[in-house]
Design an enzyme around this catalytic site. Structure first.
Site, short mmCIF file in Angstrom:
data_model
loop_
_atom_site.label_atom_id
_atom_site.label_comp_id
_atom_site.label_asym_id
_atom_site.label_seq_id
_atom_site.Cartn_x
_atom_site.Cartn_y
_atom_site.Cartn_z
N HIS A 1 -3.16 -5.25 1.79
CA HIS A 1 -2.28 -5.34 2.93
C HIS A 1 -2.39 -6.83 3.51
CE1 HIS A 1 -2.08 -1.16 4.26
NE2 HIS A 1 -3.16 -0.98 3.60
N CYS B 1 0.73 -1.32 -0.01
CA CYS B 1 0.02 -0.01 0.07
C CYS B 1 0.73 1.20 0.00
CB CYS B 1 -0.99 -0.03 1.21
SG CYS B 1 -2.43 1.07 0.78
N GLU C 1 -0.59 -8.16 5.40
CA GLU C 1 -0.05 -8.33 6.76
C GLU C 1 -1.35 -8.28 7.62
OE1 GLU C 1 0.34 -5.73 4.69
OE2 GLU C 1 0.10 -4.10 5.82
N1 GLN Z 1 -3.41 6.33 0.93
C1 GLN Z 1 -2.10 6.02 1.49
C2 GLN Z 1 -1.03 6.98 1.13
O1 GLN Z 1 -1.01 7.59 0.17
C3 GLN Z 1 -1.90 4.47 1.62
C4 GLN Z 1 -3.04 3.90 2.47
C5 GLN Z 1 -2.49 2.64 3.14
O2 GLN Z 1 -1.46 2.27 3.19
N2 GLN Z 1 -3.40 1.88 3.51
O3 GLN Z 1 0.10 6.64 1.57
#
Ligand code: GLN
Length: 211
Positions: free
Chosen positions: A182, A88, A184
């Site tokens: 994610h 992410c 994890e």
């Molecule tokens: N939107 C977040 C960002 O720009 C990422 C979100 C996440 O890691 N769950 O970093």
């Protein structure tokens, strides 16, 4: 060999511990046989065989990495072939280019892809979906998407491992792996197993002690 059981230890895998879901990655890495370590300083980064950049907020991770003097060391180790997995916000950090950055936001880079921040978030802040990931045996993984990015486009060197609704959400380029979701957070450690396998292939495992 003394005849006793061999001490087989997994690779030492850092988790960039500036912000985000660090603890969950440490747990997942330990579950697949790696030796997890928190990384906050350049000396700690220098001592790992692989690194995870966790989910969280990429703007915050970028700012703290810059403040801790980690941005250039991270770029150098990526260029030198360190295996890195980003989930992410970590995917955003591994992108050569991002769309919708906060002003001044930079990435570590390494994967020839353009990533759009918060791409799924516009319709849907957070959702789960089954995602089939190439290289992960045993059926789809439960993809947890939280204000998730998607991959807008990839260069020739980047391999798309998974898509959701037509958008790439898992990409590999050499020793770099990134997912928009994610793993994890799910207790299913197959993506971490894939990553630790990449580190072992790269020669990062310490293998049998003294052998
Ligand atoms: N939107 C977040 C960002 O720009 C990422 C979100 C996440 O890691 N769950 O970093």
């Amino acid at each position: 060999m003394s005849g006793g059981p061999a001490h087989v230890t997994g690779p030492v895998v850092g988790v960039l511990a500036l912000q985000g879901d660090v603890r969950e990655h440490l747990t997942a890495l330990a579950a697949v046989g790696a030796v997890p370590r928190q990384v906050r300083r350049p000396e700690e980064l220098a001592a790992v065989d692989g690194l995870v950049i966790p989910g969280g907020e990429s703007t915050t991770i970028f700012k703290l990495a810059a403040a801790f003097g980690l941005l250039e060391p991270l770029r150098e180790r990526v260029r030198a072939g360190l295996p890195v997995y980003g989930s992410c916000a970590g995917m955003i950090m591994l992108a050569d280019k991002i769309l919708d950055p906060r002003s001044g936001q930079e990435t570590v880079g390494g994967i020839d892809m353009i990533v759009r921040r918060n791409a799924f978030g516009r319709q849907n802040e957070s959702f789960e979906a089954a995602v089939e990931v190439a290289g992960v045996p045993g059926g789809p993984v439960e993809g947890v998407f939280i204000r998730a990015p998607w991959v807008e486009s990839t260069g020739a060197a980047a391999e798309i491992l998974a898509e959701h609704e037509g958008h790439p959400v898992a990409v590999r380029q050499g020793r770099l792996l990134a997912t928009a979701f994610h793993p994890e957070l799910t207790g299913d450690h197959r993506v971490h197993r894939l990553f630790v396998g990449m580190i072992t292939e790269a020669g990062g495992a310490t293998g049998a002690d003294g052998a």
